[in-house]
Design an enzyme around this catalytic site. Structure first.
Site, PDB file in Angstrom:
ATOM      1  NE  ARG A   7      -9.014   0.856  25.073  1.00  0.00           N
ATOM      2  CZ  ARG A   7      -7.915   0.211  25.434  1.00  0.00           C
ATOM      3  NH1 ARG A   7      -6.909   0.037  24.592  1.00  0.00           N
ATOM      4  NH2 ARG A   7      -7.782  -0.254  26.666  1.00  0.00           N
ATOM      5  CB  CYS A  57     -12.806  -1.982  26.865  1.00  0.00           C
ATOM      6  SG  CYS A  57     -12.070  -0.316  26.927  1.00  0.00           S
ATOM      7  CB  THR A 106     -12.825   3.830  27.577  1.00  0.00           C
ATOM      8  OG1 THR A 106     -12.697   3.971  29.000  1.00  0.00           O
ATOM      9  CG2 THR A 106     -12.439   5.144  26.926  1.00  0.00           C
ATOM     10  CB  THR A 134     -11.283   6.089  31.756  1.00  0.00           C
ATOM     11  OG1 THR A 134     -12.272   6.143  30.719  1.00  0.00           O
ATOM     12  CG2 THR A 134     -10.875   4.650  32.022  1.00  0.00           C
ATOM     13  CE  LYS A 173      -6.056   0.482  31.425  1.00  0.00           C
ATOM     14  NZ  LYS A 173      -6.314  -0.691  30.560  1.00  0.00           N
ATOM     15  CB  CYS A 209     -13.145   1.583  34.326  1.00  0.00           C
ATOM     16  SG  CYS A 209     -11.535   1.079  33.662  1.00  0.00           S
TER      17      CYS A 209
END
Length: 238
Positions: free
Chosen positions: A48, A83, A85, A125, A165, A194
């Protein structure tokens, strides 16, 4: 009891933790009192942040809409997207289906108002920060947002992408550096904006005055679909 649909995999561990928090925040004395969930864990959805900032041309929205329509066909009563974003696409998703789609940013603003918080620090982010996803909603609630400086924002992105991640150990000194800078800028509470940072909170001590947006998302789903535990009213760390 209502059925919950989840568009997940953004990332996969955050989705699993989101489900865990929903279960933990549900006031259930038996299996049958928990929320039925239809979960699409789809990590192949394009990044994204990369798309929003023009770093790649793969638009994640078509796949997200495909999953939203599939959940609609599964007769879910509410759709959640763990999520933040991806909330950039929330207006398009909400218009595409008849099922209500949760807005974690708006829910966070309403929670902050109830807690009497007027100024928050945002860890999120680059896509979320540069598109002002929090400011665009929080301004309507008279909540001011402060953000890390350039170097500290690089630390946030490194924690999200290089550590969480990637399944690596998080350098908590970097996290505390960003947190302290936001407090010095006047933030009353730090928002983990996030869902990868939610994994950090799960595994490490983030200290006081932190609000994890995945907790807000989970509490919202429980309130919409089942009976909530009292913990849903006390989400800011002490």
């Amino acid at each position: 009891m209502k059925k919950l649909g989840i568009i997940g995999g953004l990332g996969p561990m955050a989705t699993a933790y989101f489900m865990q928090r929903i279960i933990e925040l549900t006031d259930a004395a038996s299996d049958q009192e928990n929320i039925e969930m239809v979960v699409y864990n789809c990590p192949s959805i394009p990044d994204r942040t990369g798309y929003i900032l023009g770093r790649n041309k793969e638009n994640p929205l078509p796949k997200i809409l495909e999953l939203a329509h599939e959940l609609e066909r599964q007769n879910v009563d509410y759709i959640a997207i763990p999520c933040i974003t991806a909330h950039y696409f929330h207006p398009d998703i909400a218009k595409a289906v008849f099922v209500p789609v949760g807005n974690g940013i708006k829910e966070t603003a309403e929670y902050l108002v109830s807690a009497g918080v007027q100024k928050v620090g945002i860890m999120a982010t680059d896509g979320t920060v540069q598109m002002h996803l929090f400011d665009s909603v929080f301004k309507d609630f008279d909540i001011q947002c402060v953000y890390p400086d350039v170097e500290c924002q690089k630390l946030v992105m490194s924690i999200i992408y290089d550590d969480v991640k990637a399944g690596r150990k998080v350098n908590m000194e970097e996290f505390y550096t960003v947190k302290e800078q936001l407090f010095e800028a006047g933030a009353e509470v730090i928002i983990l904006g996030c869902t990868e940072l939610s994994i950090l909170k799960r595994d490490y001590d983030v200290g006081p005055r932190v609000l994890d947006i995945i907790d807000v998302l989970a509490a919202d789903c429980v309130n919409k679909c089942a009976v909530a535990r009292p913990e849903c009213q006390s989400l800011i760390t002490k």
